[in-house]
Design a protein around this motif. Structure first.
Motif, PDB file in Angstrom:
ATOM      1  N   ASN A  20       0.975  -1.088   0.008  1.00  0.00           N
ATOM      2  CA  ASN A  20      -0.002   0.135  -0.172  1.00  0.00           C
ATOM      3  C   ASN A  20       0.840   1.257   0.030  1.00  0.00           C
ATOM      4  N   TRP A  21       0.215   2.300  -0.083  1.00  0.00           N
ATOM      5  CA  TRP A  21       0.922   3.762  -0.160  1.00  0.00           C
ATOM      6  C   TRP A  21       1.783   4.037   1.196  1.00  0.00           C
ATOM      7  N   GLU A  22       1.453   3.174   2.186  1.00  0.00           N
ATOM      8  CA  GLU A  22       2.030   3.792   3.559  1.00  0.00           C
ATOM      9  C   GLU A  22       3.637   3.027   3.529  1.00  0.00           C
ATOM     10  N   GLU A  23       3.618   2.111   2.550  1.00  0.00           N
ATOM     11  CA  GLU A  23       4.856   1.169   2.667  1.00  0.00           C
ATOM     12  C   GLU A  23       5.754   1.595   1.427  1.00  0.00           C
ATOM     13  N   LEU A  24       5.348   2.564   0.613  1.00  0.00           N
ATOM     14  CA  LEU A  24       6.191   3.195  -0.443  1.00  0.00           C
ATOM     15  C   LEU A  24       6.921   4.324  -0.167  1.00  0.00           C
ATOM     16  N   PHE A  29       8.913   6.307  -4.844  1.00  0.00           N
ATOM     17  CA  PHE A  29       7.771   7.295  -5.402  1.00  0.00           C
ATOM     18  C   PHE A  29       8.319   8.357  -6.454  1.00  0.00           C
ATOM     19  N   GLN A  30       9.670   8.837  -6.145  1.00  0.00           N
ATOM     20  CA  GLN A  30      10.413   9.779  -6.823  1.00  0.00           C
ATOM     21  C   GLN A  30      10.879   9.154  -8.210  1.00  0.00           C
ATOM     22  N   GLN A  31      11.450   7.822  -8.042  1.00  0.00           N
ATOM     23  CA  GLN A  31      11.832   7.148  -9.362  1.00  0.00           C
ATOM     24  C   GLN A  31      10.528   6.907 -10.288  1.00  0.00           C
ATOM     25  N   ILE A  32       9.483   6.641  -9.695  1.00  0.00           N
ATOM     26  CA  ILE A  32       8.144   6.232 -10.549  1.00  0.00           C
ATOM     27  C   ILE A  32       7.922   7.478 -11.298  1.00  0.00           C
ATOM     28  N   LEU A  33       7.963   8.654 -10.488  1.00  0.00           N
ATOM     29  CA  LEU A  33       7.509   9.852 -11.027  1.00  0.00           C
ATOM     30  C   LEU A  33       8.553  10.466 -12.014  1.00  0.00           C
ATOM     31  N   LYS A  34       9.540  10.088 -11.678  1.00  0.00           N
ATOM     32  CA  LYS A  34      10.614  10.413 -12.930  1.00  0.00           C
ATOM     33  C   LYS A  34      10.692   9.790 -14.392  1.00  0.00           C
ATOM     34  N   ILE A  67       0.878  -6.658 -12.365  1.00  0.00           N
ATOM     35  CA  ILE A  67       1.029  -5.400 -13.050  1.00  0.00           C
ATOM     36  C   ILE A  67      -0.493  -4.496 -12.739  1.00  0.00           C
ATOM     37  N   MET A  68      -1.335  -5.351 -12.798  1.00  0.00           N
ATOM     38  CA  MET A  68      -2.935  -4.924 -12.492  1.00  0.00           C
ATOM     39  C   MET A  68      -3.103  -4.634 -11.272  1.00  0.00           C
ATOM     40  N   GLN A  69      -2.610  -5.738 -10.316  1.00  0.00           N
ATOM     41  CA  GLN A  69      -2.898  -5.367  -8.846  1.00  0.00           C
ATOM     42  C   GLN A  69      -2.169  -4.171  -8.645  1.00  0.00           C
ATOM     43  N   LEU A  70      -0.830  -4.039  -8.843  1.00  0.00           N
ATOM     44  CA  LEU A  70      -0.058  -2.804  -8.161  1.00  0.00           C
ATOM     45  C   LEU A  70      -0.857  -1.429  -8.905  1.00  0.00           C
ATOM     46  N   ARG A  71      -0.944  -1.295 -10.307  1.00  0.00           N
ATOM     47  CA  ARG A  71      -1.573  -0.348 -10.843  1.00  0.00           C
ATOM     48  C   ARG A  71      -2.837   0.132 -10.098  1.00  0.00           C
ATOM     49  N   GLU A  72      -3.524  -0.826  -9.554  1.00  0.00           N
ATOM     50  CA  GLU A  72      -4.662  -0.399  -9.017  1.00  0.00           C
ATOM     51  C   GLU A  72      -4.637   0.012  -7.658  1.00  0.00           C
ATOM     52  N   GLN A  73      -3.568  -0.653  -6.811  1.00  0.00           N
ATOM     53  CA  GLN A  73      -3.441  -0.510  -5.512  1.00  0.00           C
ATOM     54  C   GLN A  73      -2.709   0.962  -5.309  1.00  0.00           C
ATOM     55  N   PHE A  74      -1.791   1.406  -6.330  1.00  0.00           N
ATOM     56  CA  PHE A  74      -1.202   2.387  -6.390  1.00  0.00           C
ATOM     57  C   PHE A  74      -1.621   3.626  -7.148  1.00  0.00           C
ATOM     58  N   SER A  75      -3.128   3.892  -7.106  1.00  0.00           N
ATOM     59  CA  SER A  75      -3.661   4.787  -8.053  1.00  0.00           C
ATOM     60  C   SER A  75      -3.286   6.122  -7.366  1.00  0.00           C
ATOM     61  N   ILE A  76      -3.327   7.259  -7.954  1.00  0.00           N
ATOM     62  CA  ILE A  76      -3.089   8.557  -7.363  1.00  0.00           C
ATOM     63  C   ILE A  76      -4.346   8.908  -6.548  1.00  0.00           C
ATOM     64  N   GLU A  77      -5.549   8.454  -7.120  1.00  0.00           N
ATOM     65  CA  GLU A  77      -6.856   8.717  -6.324  1.00  0.00           C
ATOM     66  C   GLU A  77      -6.608   7.972  -4.783  1.00  0.00           C
ATOM     67  N   LYS A  78      -5.966   6.994  -4.896  1.00  0.00           N
ATOM     68  CA  LYS A  78      -6.228   6.410  -3.370  1.00  0.00           C
ATOM     69  C   LYS A  78      -4.863   7.270  -2.669  1.00  0.00           C
ATOM     70  N   LEU A  79      -3.868   7.729  -3.044  1.00  0.00           N
ATOM     71  CA  LEU A  79      -3.023   8.436  -2.588  1.00  0.00           C
ATOM     72  C   LEU A  79      -3.689   9.865  -1.889  1.00  0.00           C
ATOM     73  N   PRO A 160       7.242   7.102   4.150  1.00  0.00           N
ATOM     74  CA  PRO A 160       6.318   6.895   3.405  1.00  0.00           C
ATOM     75  C   PRO A 160       6.014   7.943   2.655  1.00  0.00           C
ATOM     76  N   VAL A 161       5.614   7.799   1.258  1.00  0.00           N
ATOM     77  CA  VAL A 161       5.229   8.866   0.463  1.00  0.00           C
ATOM     78  C   VAL A 161       3.862   9.703   0.885  1.00  0.00           C
ATOM     79  N   THR A 162       3.202   8.984   1.778  1.00  0.00           N
ATOM     80  CA  THR A 162       1.788   9.535   2.391  1.00  0.00           C
ATOM     81  C   THR A 162       2.360  10.588   3.500  1.00  0.00           C
ATOM     82  N   ILE A 163       3.189  10.487   4.061  1.00  0.00           N
ATOM     83  CA  ILE A 163       3.759  11.464   4.947  1.00  0.00           C
ATOM     84  C   ILE A 163       4.148  12.896   4.310  1.00  0.00           C
TER      85      ILE A 163
END
Length: 192
Positions: A20-24, A29-34, A67-79, A160-163
């Motif tokens: 989940n987002w709390e563990e990322l 996250f910066q690497q994903i955004l990059k 990939i489907m599971q992770l993309r769903e779990q890590f949607s910006i809407e959830k963040l 965590p990115v949520t912080i």
């Protein structure tokens, strides 16, 4: 974190993924955004540490499912949903950090540092996430010190990115309050 075994025709790869987002971490996250327009395999590489080349040799159905599971779990809407709560304080490596109480009463150097960092974040300079936190949050009673902020950047990268997102949303709220207070201060001084 969850550990999953992926299989190619000749090898097995064990990968550990955040659930989940709390563990990322902010760093991942910066690497994903990059790599904003990154392929699904690059996305998996960033999260798991398994090279994209090795992932490309794994079984299709298991990789696509993952990939489907992770993309769903890590949607910006959830963040965004997780980040609505204001962040007054947090702990990192056993030390407590608290929000700077009043931006209107901060030093002008501190205020402009925060605005400059926020401007950089708006321009997609994602490496500034931990510096943003280090500038706004510090141990109780500690005065602003740019050198100390820079020293905390690496430590805060593991948070965590949520912080970061909760802190940034809270900062934007405080910034609006500070603008109102500064305007009222100016009006009060003109009347006197």
């Amino acid at each position: 974190m969850i550990t999953i075994t992926l299989q190619s025709k000749k090898e097995y790869y064990e990968a550990t993924f955040p659930e989940n987002w709390e563990e990322l971490s902010m760093y991942k996250f910066q690497q994903i955004l990059k790599h904003e327009e990154c392929s699904d395999l690059k996305f998996l590489e960033i999260l798991s540490g398994i090279e994209e080349e090795k992932l490309s040799r794994c079984e299709t159905k298991s990789v696509l499912w993952l990939i489907m599971q992770l993309r769903e779990q890590f949607s910006i809407e959830k963040l965004d949903e997780l980040s609505k709560e204001k962040l007054m304080s947090f702990e990192c490596e056993g030390e407590s950090y608290e929000i700077t109480p009043d931006l209107g009463n901060s030093t002008i150097g501190e205020y402009y540092s925060i605005l400059k960092i926020e401007d950089g974040i708006e321009k997609k300079q994602y490496q500034l996430f931990p510096l943003f936190l280090a500038t706004l949050y510090r141990p109780k009673g500690e005065e602003y010190d740019n050198k100390k902020c820079l020293e905390r950047v690496e430590k805060f990268n593991s948070l965590p990115v949520t912080i970061f997102y909760r802190a940034r949303n809270f900062f934007l709220f405080l910034q609006e309050i500070s603008k109102i207070n500064i305007q009222a201060y100016g009006e009060q001084n003109q009347a006197a």
